[in-house]
Each structure stands twice: as C-alpha cells, then as structure tokens.
Enzyme design. Structure first.
Site, short mmCIF file in Angstrom:
data_model
loop_
_atom_site.label_atom_id
_atom_site.label_comp_id
_atom_site.label_asym_id
_atom_site.label_seq_id
_atom_site.Cartn_x
_atom_site.Cartn_y
_atom_site.Cartn_z
N CYS A 281 0.85 -1.21 0.00
CA CYS A 281 0.00 0.00 0.00
C CYS A 281 0.88 1.26 0.00
O CYS A 281 0.56 2.24 -0.68
CB CYS A 281 -0.93 0.02 1.21
SG CYS A 281 -2.37 -1.06 1.04
N ASP B 3 10.32 -6.93 -8.53
CA ASP B 3 10.54 -7.47 -7.19
C ASP B 3 11.90 -7.00 -6.67
O ASP B 3 12.90 -7.02 -7.40
CB ASP B 3 10.48 -9.01 -7.25
CG ASP B 3 10.31 -9.63 -5.88
OD1 ASP B 3 9.28 -10.27 -5.64
OD2 ASP B 3 11.23 -9.48 -5.04
N HIS C 226 -6.16 -2.45 -1.27
CA HIS C 226 -5.67 -3.55 -0.45
C HIS C 226 -6.65 -4.71 -0.39
O HIS C 226 -7.76 -4.56 0.12
CB HIS C 226 -5.36 -3.07 0.98
CG HIS C 226 -4.75 -4.13 1.84
ND1 HIS C 226 -3.38 -4.30 1.97
CD2 HIS C 226 -5.31 -5.11 2.58
CE1 HIS C 226 -3.13 -5.32 2.77
NE2 HIS C 226 -4.29 -5.83 3.15
N ASN D 12 1.02 -16.70 -4.25
CA ASN D 12 0.97 -17.39 -2.96
C ASN D 12 -0.21 -16.85 -2.16
O ASN D 12 -0.37 -15.63 -2.04
CB ASN D 12 2.28 -17.16 -2.20
CG ASN D 12 3.48 -17.66 -2.98
OD1 ASN D 12 3.40 -18.67 -3.66
ND2 ASN D 12 4.58 -16.94 -2.90
N GLY E 281 3.42 -19.66 1.43
CA GLY E 281 4.58 -18.85 1.07
C GLY E 281 4.29 -17.38 0.87
O GLY E 281 5.14 -16.65 0.35
N HIS F 73 -0.70 -8.52 0.91
CA HIS F 73 -1.42 -7.69 -0.06
C HIS F 73 -1.33 -8.48 -1.37
O HIS F 73 -0.23 -8.71 -1.88
CB HIS F 73 -0.75 -6.31 -0.18
CG HIS F 73 -1.38 -5.37 -1.14
ND1 HIS F 73 -1.67 -4.04 -0.81
CD2 HIS F 73 -1.76 -5.51 -2.43
CE1 HIS F 73 -2.21 -3.43 -1.85
NE2 HIS F 73 -2.26 -4.31 -2.86
N HIS G 35 -0.87 -10.37 -4.71
CA HIS G 35 0.03 -10.07 -5.83
C HIS G 35 0.33 -11.33 -6.61
O HIS G 35 0.36 -12.43 -6.05
CB HIS G 35 1.34 -9.42 -5.34
CG HIS G 35 2.04 -10.23 -4.29
ND1 HIS G 35 1.68 -10.21 -2.95
CD2 HIS G 35 3.07 -11.12 -4.39
CE1 HIS G 35 2.46 -11.03 -2.28
NE2 HIS G 35 3.31 -11.59 -3.12
N HIS H 237 3.19 -13.12 -9.07
CA HIS H 237 4.59 -13.09 -9.51
C HIS H 237 4.68 -13.47 -10.98
O HIS H 237 4.07 -14.45 -11.41
CB HIS H 237 5.43 -14.11 -8.74
CG HIS H 237 5.60 -13.84 -7.29
ND1 HIS H 237 6.74 -13.30 -6.76
CD2 HIS H 237 4.78 -14.06 -6.24
CE1 HIS H 237 6.63 -13.21 -5.44
NE2 HIS H 237 5.44 -13.66 -5.10
#
Ligand code: 5GP
Ligand code: ZN
Length: 136
Positions: free
Chosen positions: A7, A30, A46, A86, A92, A97, A99, A101
């Site tokens: 956030c 990342d 969020h 995850n 993991g 928040h 997301h 990958h």
C-alpha cells in the site's frame, strides 16, 4: 492499510521500480528477484489474496499479467515464464497484499521444483475428491 508495504508503494511513500500502472493495478520489479525481470502485479486497493479479491479485479490483473509476460518474453527472451501467486502464509505468502509473480526463467535460473514432492492418491480417493469438488 497503514502498515502494508505494498500500500505504501502504491501511494508512492516507498520507492519502487514501476513498469506498469492503470487506475486499478500496478506492476513493479521485485526487490529481491529470482531473475532479471521478476515482476509483481497487484491491485492498488488492499486485498489479502485470491479469496477476498473481487472476480472482476482478478480478471483484470490476469490480463495485465498476460500483457507483461508477452512484453518480458519479447524483450528478454527467457526459456520460460513462471507465474505464481501465494495465498496464505503456509503457501509462502510473505506480503499480505494480493500479488501475482511473473518470473522469467533463463538457462541459469535456479528453480526448486515441487514435482518430486507430489503425492499419488488411489482411484477411490480421486473419485471421492471429484464428488466433493465438482462445481455445477
Ligand atoms: P510473497 O512471498 O508474499 O508471494 O512475495 C513477496 C515478494 O515481495 C517477495 O518476492 C519479495 O522479494 C517482494 N518484496 C518484499 N518487499 C518488497 C519491497 O519493498 N519492494 C519490492 N519491490 N518488492 C518487495
Ligand atoms: Zn496493502
């Protein structure tokens, strides 16, 4: 959420290496990547994970994941692209928040495979799971 790192990134209070933004979604590199181009795609608002994400927003995130994956593939020509999300600490998830990958995989990228850890279930068990899980 006041104490959420992502956030804070969305608000611009913490620096990020942003590669995409629209009114609902942001994508940035990342900070501790698996490989060159490892990107995180997240909603600006969020939400914790897939379970509380509104379906429309999740679909929109998926479109952006596809767009960025295509772009990474064109630019960096990885051997593959690993996409994962995850959900929950035991799965993991470190940052609570939501997301997704996007991880380009190159010839020298080390990836741990779960394949060796997979189980096998009997036909009876598989039939039971199907009964329990079938969606109408
Ligand atoms: P998770 O384990 O929650 O699926 O992944 C969280 C990811 O966020 C990790 O890959 C971690 O490197 C990344 N990360 C954690 N803090 C920051 C940060 O402050 N900035 C950026 N860009 N990435 C972060
Ligand atoms: Zn947040």
């Amino acid at each position: 959420m006041d104490d959420c790192i992502f956030c804070k990134i969305v608000k611009g209070d913490i620096l990020s290496y942003k590669i995409y933004e629209d009114d609902k979604v942001i994508a940035f590199l990342d900070i501790n990547p698996l490989s060159k181009g490892h990107t995180l795609v997240l909603p600006k608002q969020h939400y914790v994970n897939i379970l509380d994400l509104p379906e429309e927003l999740y679909l929109h995130m998926s479109k952006i994941v596809k767009k960025i994956s295509q772009h990474l593939n064109d630019k960096y020509k990885p051997e593959g692209i690993l996409i994962n999300q995850n959900n929950g600490k035991r799965a993991g998830q470190e940052i609570l928040h939501a997301h997704i990958h996007i991880k380009p995989i190159y010839s020298d990228t080390q990836i741990l495979s779960e394949i060796d850890l997979r189980k096998s279930f009997s036909k009876e068990e598989m039939d039971k799971f199907v009964k329990e899980l079938s969606l109408s």
